[in-house]
Design a protein around this motif. Structure first.
Motif, PDB file in Angstrom:
ATOM      1  N   GLY A   1      -0.154 -20.009 -12.075  1.00  0.00           N
ATOM      2  CA  GLY A   1      -0.278 -18.698 -11.446  1.00  0.00           C
ATOM      3  C   GLY A   1       0.779 -18.433 -10.390  1.00  0.00           C
ATOM      4  O   GLY A   1       1.225 -17.302 -10.221  1.00  0.00           O
ATOM      5  N   ALA A   2       1.168 -19.479  -9.679  1.00  0.00           N
ATOM      6  CA  ALA A   2       2.139 -19.307  -8.600  1.00  0.00           C
ATOM      7  C   ALA A   2       3.550 -19.096  -9.122  1.00  0.00           C
ATOM      8  O   ALA A   2       4.374 -18.486  -8.446  1.00  0.00           O
ATOM      9  N   ALA A   3       3.830 -19.603 -10.291  1.00  0.00           N
ATOM     10  CA  ALA A   3       5.143 -19.426 -10.925  1.00  0.00           C
ATOM     11  C   ALA A   3       6.290 -19.760  -9.970  1.00  0.00           C
ATOM     12  O   ALA A   3       7.242 -19.004  -9.824  1.00  0.00           O
ATOM     13  N   GLY A   4       6.164 -20.884  -9.272  1.00  0.00           N
ATOM     14  CA  GLY A   4       7.241 -21.344  -8.397  1.00  0.00           C
ATOM     15  C   GLY A   4       7.195 -20.795  -6.982  1.00  0.00           C
ATOM     16  O   GLY A   4       7.990 -21.199  -6.137  1.00  0.00           O
ATOM     17  N   ARG A   5       6.309 -19.865  -6.697  1.00  0.00           N
ATOM     18  CA  ARG A   5       6.186 -19.310  -5.347  1.00  0.00           C
ATOM     19  C   ARG A   5       5.317 -20.235  -4.495  1.00  0.00           C
ATOM     20  O   ARG A   5       4.467 -20.943  -5.000  1.00  0.00           O
ATOM     21  N   LYS A   6       5.521 -20.209  -3.192  1.00  0.00           N
ATOM     22  CA  LYS A   6       4.791 -21.064  -2.256  1.00  0.00           C
ATOM     23  C   LYS A   6       3.383 -20.514  -2.037  1.00  0.00           C
ATOM     24  O   LYS A   6       3.211 -19.362  -1.666  1.00  0.00           O
ATOM     25  N   VAL A   7       2.377 -21.383  -2.237  1.00  0.00           N
ATOM     26  CA  VAL A   7       0.974 -20.988  -2.096  1.00  0.00           C
ATOM     27  C   VAL A   7       0.461 -21.409  -0.726  1.00  0.00           C
ATOM     28  O   VAL A   7       0.625 -22.552  -0.310  1.00  0.00           O
ATOM     29  N   ALA A   8      -0.172 -20.474  -0.024  1.00  0.00           N
ATOM     30  CA  ALA A   8      -0.772 -20.776   1.276  1.00  0.00           C
ATOM     31  C   ALA A   8      -2.261 -21.075   1.127  1.00  0.00           C
ATOM     32  O   ALA A   8      -2.781 -22.023   1.723  1.00  0.00           O
ATOM     33  N   VAL A   9      -2.954 -20.260   0.320  1.00  0.00           N
ATOM     34  CA  VAL A   9      -4.406 -20.379   0.179  1.00  0.00           C
ATOM     35  C   VAL A   9      -4.796 -20.215  -1.282  1.00  0.00           C
ATOM     36  O   VAL A   9      -4.284 -19.331  -1.972  1.00  0.00           O
ATOM     37  N   VAL A  10      -5.709 -21.067  -1.716  1.00  0.00           N
ATOM     38  CA  VAL A  10      -6.310 -20.952  -3.041  1.00  0.00           C
ATOM     39  C   VAL A  10      -7.752 -20.510  -2.816  1.00  0.00           C
ATOM     40  O   VAL A  10      -8.534 -21.225  -2.193  1.00  0.00           O
ATOM     41  N   GLU A  11      -8.085 -19.312  -3.280  1.00  0.00           N
ATOM     42  CA  GLU A  11      -9.436 -18.789  -3.111  1.00  0.00           C
ATOM     43  C   GLU A  11     -10.272 -19.150  -4.335  1.00  0.00           C
ATOM     44  O   GLU A  11      -9.898 -18.830  -5.462  1.00  0.00           O
TER      45      GLU A  11
END
Length: 118
Positions: A17-27
C-alpha cells in the motif's frame, strides 16, 4: 504468540500500500473475537518493522466490540465476556455475529501527510 505472524502479514500489506512512501501510522481495526493482546501486537510490530522502511511507524488500533443480533427478536447485544453468545433482550442463543471478527488495515498515514502547511 500469533501477534508476530499477524504483524508479518500486516507488514506485507503495508509495503504494498505504501508503494515506497514513508509510513508514519498504520491504522488497524481489530475485533474483540480475534483475541489479540494489544501490547504484544505493538511489541511485535516494533520487531517486524525494525531495520525496514517501516521502522519508526506505529500501530493505531481501533478495537471493535463483539455485537450480536438476535434472530428471534432482532435485538442487538454487545458482548462483554466471551464466550456467552446470548441475546440480552430475550436470552435466545439464536444470534448472528455482526461485529467483532474484524482484522484489517483501515488506513496508512504517510510521513508527508503529517506535516502541516508551511
Amino acid at each position: 504468540m500469533h501477534e508476530l505472524s499477524l504483524c508479518q502479514s500486516i507488514s506485507k500489506i503495508v509495503h504494498r500500500g505504501a508503494a515506497g512512501r514513508k509510513v508514519a501510522v498504520v491504522e488497524l481495526d481489530v475485533g474483540h473475537l480475534r483475541q489479540v493482546v494489544p501490547e504484544s501486537l505493538v511489541h511485535c510490530w516494533s520487531l517486524v518493522s525494525q531495520g525496514t522502511d517501516l521502522e519508526g511507524s506505529r500501530l493505531d488500533i481501533r478495537w471493535i466490540p463483539t455485537v450480536l443480533v438476535c434472530r428471534e427478536c432482532g435485538g442487538q447485544t454487545q458482548v462483554e465476556d466471551l464466550p456467552l453468545f446470548r441475546c440480552s433482550s430475550c436470552s435466545s442463543t439464536s444470534v448472528d455475529i455482526v461485529s467483532g471478527e474484524e482484522f484489517m488495515v483501515r488506513a496508512l498515514v504517510l510521513e508527508d501527510t503529517m506535516a502541516g502547511p508551511e
